[in-house]
Scaffold this motif. Structure first.
Motif, PDB file in Angstrom:
ATOM      1  N   GLU A   8       0.837  -1.112  -0.025  1.00  0.00           N
ATOM      2  CA  GLU A   8       0.120  -0.046   0.096  1.00  0.00           C
ATOM      3  C   GLU A   8       0.721   1.243   0.104  1.00  0.00           C
ATOM      4  O   GLU A   8       0.672   2.452  -0.726  1.00  0.00           O
ATOM      5  CB  GLU A   8      -0.847   0.088   1.352  1.00  0.00           C
ATOM      6  N   ARG A  11       1.959   1.871  -3.591  1.00  0.00           N
ATOM      7  CA  ARG A  11       0.902   2.233  -4.212  1.00  0.00           C
ATOM      8  C   ARG A  11       0.837   3.886  -3.978  1.00  0.00           C
ATOM      9  O   ARG A  11       0.692   4.210  -5.222  1.00  0.00           O
ATOM     10  CB  ARG A  11      -0.615   1.676  -3.874  1.00  0.00           C
ATOM     11  N   VAL A 100      -2.064   0.784 -10.682  1.00  0.00           N
ATOM     12  CA  VAL A 100      -2.478   1.943 -10.068  1.00  0.00           C
ATOM     13  C   VAL A 100      -2.778   3.036 -10.996  1.00  0.00           C
ATOM     14  O   VAL A 100      -3.746   3.664 -10.999  1.00  0.00           O
ATOM     15  CB  VAL A 100      -1.227   2.297  -9.185  1.00  0.00           C
ATOM     16  N   LYS A 103      -6.110   2.842 -12.597  1.00  0.00           N
ATOM     17  CA  LYS A 103      -7.189   3.601 -11.565  1.00  0.00           C
ATOM     18  C   LYS A 103      -7.286   4.885 -11.287  1.00  0.00           C
ATOM     19  O   LYS A 103      -8.366   5.484 -11.459  1.00  0.00           O
ATOM     20  CB  LYS A 103      -6.999   2.591 -10.267  1.00  0.00           C
ATOM     21  N   GLU A 104      -5.859   5.250 -11.328  1.00  0.00           N
ATOM     22  CA  GLU A 104      -5.796   6.841 -10.989  1.00  0.00           C
ATOM     23  C   GLU A 104      -6.458   7.799 -12.175  1.00  0.00           C
ATOM     24  O   GLU A 104      -6.672   8.882 -12.199  1.00  0.00           O
ATOM     25  CB  GLU A 104      -4.353   7.221 -10.682  1.00  0.00           C
ATOM     26  N   GLU A 109     -10.693  -0.883 -11.207  1.00  0.00           N
ATOM     27  CA  GLU A 109     -10.088  -1.465 -10.152  1.00  0.00           C
ATOM     28  C   GLU A 109      -9.510  -2.572 -11.035  1.00  0.00           C
ATOM     29  O   GLU A 109     -10.627  -3.644 -11.279  1.00  0.00           O
ATOM     30  CB  GLU A 109     -10.789  -1.557  -8.975  1.00  0.00           C
ATOM     31  N   ALA A 258     -10.685  -4.935 -17.181  1.00  0.00           N
ATOM     32  CA  ALA A 258     -10.098  -5.261 -15.736  1.00  0.00           C
ATOM     33  C   ALA A 258      -9.879  -6.556 -15.866  1.00  0.00           C
ATOM     34  O   ALA A 258      -8.620  -7.108 -15.403  1.00  0.00           O
ATOM     35  CB  ALA A 258     -11.037  -4.880 -14.899  1.00  0.00           C
TER      36      ALA A 258
END
Length: 310
Positions: A8, A11, A100, A103-104, A109, A258
């Motif tokens: 995390e 990330r 990542v 998603k950003e 996801e 995804a």
């Protein structure tokens, strides 16, 4: 610096590396996605070789492939994270960066698991020529993607990654973005592929791409472009229905993308019931993380090489 596997924290640090005012369209996101894709897309189902496990692009045999031109920038952007978290493998870092970034940039996801290990030398690096050539057509796409174990629907879904980024004449020989907002994940690629009037244009590089020039665009506004492989998606009778469906249904595209991207970054990886990778093939065993490399981008060798691919 911590040796605990705090993914995390990694990330969060990837997110902090996305904004790049002096790089393509101000974002490293698209090149992170391409790095994850190219590090995984070398997989061969029949021989069970290649794939994201190993991070073979650290070696000239793979990193110097003209198909990987430009990815040295993505790898260099991630070096500060590797320095801060030396425990993480490059193969985990590159694939996680792609997930990542998607998603950003507004995408779905994507499931991701760590545990990949880095090769200790280049003896297991896959041969060149396993990545797609944007100058080809439908038969080439099937040759490349069937080898990895994908079907026609999955090929089209993965092609939707062209919502992101742009081509460069000094890398692939093609030039320009596919969509008007190349740092925002959407289904615009499919909509524009079907809706706009694409005309072939031969570039100074010798490559032919398809362009749309908006008659109301500003004088200095660059035209959108499509590759020959993109155009094949809307003309091939098996690919075309999926192009239509993804253009009409963003949620369906996001769901399918995804799933297929998660499949892509897991190609060749075998896990036990606890999710631990059991086929590390690194001769040392365990979670082997290669030492940090230079933060200076070093591109593929040009001498004696064929032209670069996308």
């Amino acid at each position: 610096m911590s040796s605990v596997r705090d993914y995390e924290a990694v990330r969060r640090d990837i997110v902090a590396q996305l904004k790049k005012p002096d790089y393509d369209d101000g974002s490293a996101g698209p090149v992170f996605v391409r790095l994850a894709w190219h590090s995984s897309g070398t997989y061969d189902l029949e021989s069970d070789t290649g794939g994201s496990n190993g991070a073979g692009m650290r070696y000239e045999a793979e990193g110097g492939d003209p198909a990987n031109a430009g990815l040295q920038h993505g790898r260099a952007f991630l070096e500060p994270i590797k320095e801060k978290h030396p425990w993480i493998t490059y193969s985990d870092l590159w694939t996680l960066a792609g997930v990542v970034a998607i998603k950003e940039m507004g995408g779905p996801e994507i499931p991701w698991q760590g545990g990949r290990t880095d090769l200790v030398d280049d003896s297991k690096v896959p041969p060149r020529g396993r990545l797609p050539d944007g100058a080809q057509g439908a038969d080439h796409l099937r040759f490349i993607f069937y080898r990895m174990g994908f079907n026609d629907q999955e090929i089209v879904a993965l092609a939707g990654g062209h919502n992101l980024g742009r081509c460069h004449g000094d890398r692939s020989g093609f030039e320009g973005p596919w969509v008007t907002n190349p740092t925002r994940f959407s289904n615009s690629f499919f909509k524009l592929l079907l809706q706009l009037d694409w005309k072939p244009r031969k570039l100074a590089t010798g490559m032919t791409q398809f362009v749309y020039e908006d008659p109301e665009a500003e004088e200095d506004e660059e035209p959108l472009m499509m590759l020959p492989t993109d155009m094949a998606l809307k003309t091939d009778p098996s690919f075309a229905p999926w192009v239509q469906r993804y253009a009409e249904d963003k949620d369906l595209f996001f769901d399918h993308f995804a799933k297929v991207f998660a499949k892509l970054i897991e190609l060749g990886i075998q896990r036990d019931a606890q999710g631990v990778i059991t086929n590390t093939d690194n001769r040392l065993g365990g979670y082997v993380s290669a030492p940090k490399k230079s933060s200076t981008p070093t591109g593929p060798s040009k001498k004696g090489e064929p032209r670069a691919r996308l």
